[in-house]
Write a protein that holds these residues in place. Structure first.
Motif, short mmCIF file in Angstrom:
data_model
loop_
_atom_site.label_atom_id
_atom_site.label_comp_id
_atom_site.label_asym_id
_atom_site.label_seq_id
_atom_site.Cartn_x
_atom_site.Cartn_y
_atom_site.Cartn_z
N TYR A 25 0.73 -1.17 0.07
CA TYR A 25 -0.03 -0.06 0.16
C TYR A 25 0.86 1.12 -0.12
O TYR A 25 0.78 2.31 -0.66
CB TYR A 25 -0.96 0.05 1.03
N GLY A 26 1.96 1.15 0.75
CA GLY A 26 2.93 2.46 0.77
C GLY A 26 3.41 2.72 -0.41
O GLY A 26 3.58 3.86 -1.09
N ILE A 27 3.95 1.61 -1.06
CA ILE A 27 4.52 1.80 -2.49
C ILE A 27 3.46 2.22 -3.47
O ILE A 27 3.98 3.07 -4.27
CB ILE A 27 5.17 0.40 -3.02
N GLY A 28 2.35 1.81 -3.65
CA GLY A 28 1.41 2.26 -4.35
C GLY A 28 1.01 3.68 -4.02
O GLY A 28 0.81 4.54 -5.25
N ASN A 29 0.88 4.11 -2.61
CA ASN A 29 0.54 5.41 -2.44
C ASN A 29 1.70 6.38 -2.90
O ASN A 29 1.49 7.37 -3.29
CB ASN A 29 0.53 5.49 -0.88
N GLY A 30 3.13 5.71 -2.58
CA GLY A 30 4.16 6.40 -2.91
C GLY A 30 4.30 6.76 -4.52
O GLY A 30 4.58 8.09 -5.00
N ILE A 31 3.67 5.92 -5.15
CA ILE A 31 3.85 6.30 -6.73
C ILE A 31 2.87 7.16 -7.19
O ILE A 31 3.05 7.98 -8.04
CB ILE A 31 3.77 4.75 -7.43
N ALA A 32 1.70 6.81 -6.72
CA ALA A 32 0.51 7.61 -7.38
C ALA A 32 0.47 9.11 -6.69
O ALA A 32 0.27 10.08 -7.32
CB ALA A 32 -0.51 7.05 -6.95
N PHE A 33 0.97 9.23 -5.71
CA PHE A 33 0.83 10.57 -4.95
C PHE A 33 1.93 11.32 -4.34
O PHE A 33 2.26 12.01 -3.48
CB PHE A 33 -0.24 10.49 -3.63
N ASP A 34 3.02 10.90 -5.30
CA ASP A 34 4.39 11.58 -4.93
C ASP A 34 4.35 13.22 -5.12
O ASP A 34 4.06 13.48 -6.29
CB ASP A 34 5.58 11.10 -5.71
N PRO A 35 4.73 13.74 -4.37
CA PRO A 35 4.76 15.11 -4.32
C PRO A 35 5.61 15.92 -5.14
O PRO A 35 5.83 17.01 -5.82
CB PRO A 35 4.69 15.98 -3.05
N LEU A 36 6.76 15.03 -5.57
CA LEU A 36 7.90 15.74 -6.30
C LEU A 36 7.74 15.35 -7.98
O LEU A 36 8.49 15.90 -8.52
CB LEU A 36 9.21 14.87 -6.00
N MET A 37 6.56 14.53 -7.99
CA MET A 37 6.36 14.52 -9.46
C MET A 37 5.51 15.42 -9.85
O MET A 37 4.32 15.86 -9.54
CB MET A 37 5.99 13.03 -9.84
#
Length: 192
Positions: free
Chosen positions: A180-192
């Motif tokens: 879940y953390g990986i998916g959340n980091g991919i979709a909602f990364d503030p740096l992208m």
């Protein structure tokens, strides 16, 4: 005259050795040794070297080996509970993480908002089904493993099933949390 401390039929200390004794005939009974008992006439005597092996084609029947099926079934259930369900739930948690942000799940007051999971309701349902399936199979594997160990029906596999079933919940929650953390980091990364 008879000695009241020597049972009838036994020679007194220091007299000759009775017939059938392990000492040679005619030798005196050693002083200070306990008197032996001569078996009554017609009594069965055990052979000096013990009993011999069975003669001829007779062999004592042996009990059949217990089935190892209980241990195998418990191990299979524990492996499915600890390996298969976390992998499937982890893939579903990755999809949930891609659809739902952590910020949406927690309100400003710190309460969990279940309505935030509605964009991934199918994946959430299947992740919950995997949780309950893993729980049921893990408990079955644990109980069947205990039975296998207690009844000696696949003892090694039963011990492995107990250990794997005990580790299953930790593996499940670790897989779901990480994915879940990986998916959340991919979709909602503030740096992208």
């Amino acid at each position: 005259m008879t000695d009241p401390f020597v049972p009838p039929g036994l020679p007194p200390q220091g007299s000759a050795v009775p017939q059938g004794s392990p000492l040679p005939q005619g030798s005196p009974v050693p002083q200070g040794s306990a008197p032996w008992q001569v078996p009554p006439p017609g009594a069965y005597r055990v052979p000096v070297g013990g009993y011999q092996a069975a003669v001829g084609g007779y062999v004592a029947p042996t009990a059949p080996a217990p089935s190892r099926a209980t241990g195998a079934v418990s191990l299979a259930a524990a492996l499915i509970a600890a390996l298969v369900t976390p992998v499937v739930a982890g893939v579903l948690a990755l999809q949930i993480g891609l659809a739902v942000s952590v910020d949406d799940l927690v309100s400003g007051s710190g309460e969990f908002v279940i309505a935030a999971l509605s964009p991934a309701r199918i994946q959430t349902l299947w992740a919950e089904i995997m949780f309950w399936l893993g729980t049921a199979l893990g408990l079955f594997g644990l109980i069947a493993g205990i039975i296998a160990v207690a009844r000696r029906r696949g003892r090694g596999m039963g011990i492995a099933a107990i250990v794997i079933a005990a580790l299953g919940p930790g593996i499940f929650f670790l897989a779901v949390t990480l994915m879940y953390g990986i998916g959340n980091g991919i979709a909602f990364d503030p740096l992208m």
